[in-house]
Write a protein that holds these residues in place. Structure first.
Motif, short mmCIF file in Angstrom:
data_model
loop_
_atom_site.label_atom_id
_atom_site.label_comp_id
_atom_site.label_asym_id
_atom_site.label_seq_id
_atom_site.Cartn_x
_atom_site.Cartn_y
_atom_site.Cartn_z
N ALA A 1 -33.08 -11.08 46.76
CA ALA A 1 -34.41 -10.49 46.60
C ALA A 1 -34.30 -9.06 46.09
CB ALA A 1 -35.15 -10.52 47.93
N ALA A 2 -35.36 -8.60 45.43
CA ALA A 2 -35.37 -7.26 44.82
C ALA A 2 -35.05 -6.17 45.82
CB ALA A 2 -36.72 -7.00 44.15
N GLU A 3 -35.56 -6.29 47.05
CA GLU A 3 -35.34 -5.23 48.04
C GLU A 3 -33.86 -5.04 48.35
OE1 GLU A 3 -36.52 -6.17 52.18
OE2 GLU A 3 -37.07 -8.15 51.39
N VAL B 1 -39.53 -27.21 48.30
CA VAL B 1 -38.76 -26.27 47.48
C VAL B 1 -38.94 -24.89 48.09
CG1 VAL B 1 -38.53 -25.19 45.20
CG2 VAL B 1 -39.04 -27.63 45.38
N ALA B 2 -37.84 -24.14 48.20
CA ALA B 2 -37.88 -22.76 48.68
C ALA B 2 -37.19 -21.89 47.63
CB ALA B 2 -37.19 -22.62 50.03
N THR B 3 -37.97 -21.20 46.81
CA THR B 3 -37.43 -20.50 45.65
C THR B 3 -37.83 -19.04 45.61
OG1 THR B 3 -37.41 -20.46 43.21
CG2 THR B 3 -39.42 -21.28 44.28
N ALA B 4 -37.00 -18.24 44.96
CA ALA B 4 -37.32 -16.83 44.74
C ALA B 4 -38.31 -16.65 43.59
CB ALA B 4 -36.03 -16.04 44.44
N THR B 5 -38.49 -17.69 42.79
CA THR B 5 -39.40 -17.62 41.65
C THR B 5 -40.85 -17.59 42.13
OG1 THR B 5 -37.81 -18.83 40.31
CG2 THR B 5 -40.06 -18.80 39.50
N ASP B 6 -41.73 -16.90 41.39
CA ASP B 6 -43.12 -16.80 41.79
C ASP B 6 -43.82 -18.16 41.65
OD1 ASP B 6 -44.78 -16.93 39.08
OD2 ASP B 6 -43.07 -15.63 38.69
N PRO B 7 -44.94 -18.36 42.38
CA PRO B 7 -45.59 -19.68 42.42
C PRO B 7 -45.98 -20.23 41.05
CG PRO B 7 -46.44 -18.29 44.16
CD PRO B 7 -45.57 -17.41 43.31
N LYS C 1 -44.86 -24.37 37.01
CA LYS C 1 -44.70 -24.67 35.58
C LYS C 1 -43.35 -25.33 35.31
CE LYS C 1 -44.46 -22.38 31.05
NZ LYS C 1 -44.52 -21.08 30.34
N TYR C 2 -42.29 -24.79 35.87
CA TYR C 2 -40.95 -25.32 35.62
C TYR C 2 -40.79 -26.71 36.21
CZ TYR C 2 -39.63 -20.46 34.45
OH TYR C 2 -39.54 -19.23 33.90
N LEU C 3 -41.26 -26.90 37.44
CA LEU C 3 -41.10 -28.20 38.09
C LEU C 3 -41.96 -29.27 37.42
CD1 LEU C 3 -41.00 -27.00 41.80
CD2 LEU C 3 -39.07 -27.81 40.43
N ALA D 1 -40.59 -17.16 47.69
CA ALA D 1 -40.23 -15.97 48.47
C ALA D 1 -41.19 -14.82 48.23
CB ALA D 1 -38.80 -15.55 48.16
N THR D 2 -41.94 -14.87 47.13
CA THR D 2 -42.93 -13.81 46.87
C THR D 2 -44.08 -13.84 47.87
OG1 THR D 2 -44.00 -15.29 45.27
CG2 THR D 2 -42.43 -13.70 44.39
N THR D 3 -44.19 -14.91 48.65
CA THR D 3 -45.29 -15.04 49.60
C THR D 3 -44.87 -14.72 51.03
OG1 THR D 3 -44.89 -17.41 49.94
CG2 THR D 3 -46.36 -16.82 48.14
#
Length: 218
Positions: free
Chosen positions: A48-50, A108-114, A119-121, A136-138
């Motif tokens: 994660a960015a932090e 799915v548990a991803t770091a990518t935004d919703p 879109k990818y899936l 993870a953004t949520t």
């Protein structure tokens, strides 16, 4: 010990994007005057960015503008995907069909935004195969903290101890382990570090090899 649900990381597990992300990271960093090696990038997979910001500043110096370089990396990656599309990782459908036919819940548990995760899936035709897609953004903290896996378990109504997590990175595996999930690693760009191996339930060469692990845990 029985598993009731399987939770997947996305990049490097369901979609074949990690190597392209590395290329885009390296180009974005080079444009800003930095030389990022693949070995350095292996350490930030699913980070994660932090946690990535201080990590990069320790490696590259305090003037390393993580947010701007990451913004450029995302721009480059989006352009790549628009041109080339997204490839599905081997045996995705085989494992998902097995899970569905045997009554497992899936998430799915991803770091990518919703928005991008959906879109990818959808682009590889598997979005509807999951009970939940959690990003993870949520949650307060991204990987390697356990938040996203704890939230995924909550969303599908299962205890972490009854869930298996499928990960390709050490940071992602640590996140799932901290949440209390059983972790199987399907290596993409690199295998698990020794400290990761200590808590893994298994290492599978591809997603189809997760099935024997599940069978053994019935």
């Amino acid at each position: 010990m029985s598993i009731r649900a399987v939770i997947f990381d996305m990049d490097g597990v369901l979609i074949d994007t990690e190597r392209h992300l590395f290329d885009c990271w390296q180009q974005a960093a080079a444009e800003a005057g930095y030389d990022l090696t693949k070995e350095q990038l292996l350490g930030i997979r699913s980070l994660a960015a932090e946690f990535a910001i201080p990590h990069f500043r320790e490696l590259m110096g305090e003037r390393f503008d993580y947010q701007e370089i990451r913004r450029r990396r995302k721009e480059l990656m989006s352009a790549y995907i628009e041109t080339h599309g997204i490839d599905k990782k081997p045996c995705v459908d085989e494992l998902l069909d097995y899970l569905q036919s045997h009554g497992y819940k899936t998430a799915v548990a991803t770091a990518t935004d919703p928005e991008r995760a959906e879109k990818y899936l959808r682009s590889i035709g598997i979005y509807e195969k999951f009970d939940r897609v959690v990003c993870a953004t949520t949650v307060p903290h991204g990987k390697p903290m356990p938040d996203v896996y704890l939230y995924a378990c909550e969303q599908i109504g299962e205890q972490p101890s009854d869930c298996m997590a499928i990960e390709d990175s050490d940071n992602g595996a640590l996140s799932a382990h901290r949440a209390g999930c059983h972790v199987v690693m399907v290596p993409d760009l690199a295998g698990p570090m020794p400290e990761t191996e200590e808590y893994l339930t298994g290492v599978a060469s591809d997603l189809s090899q997760v099935i024997p692990v599940l069978e053994e845990m019935k």
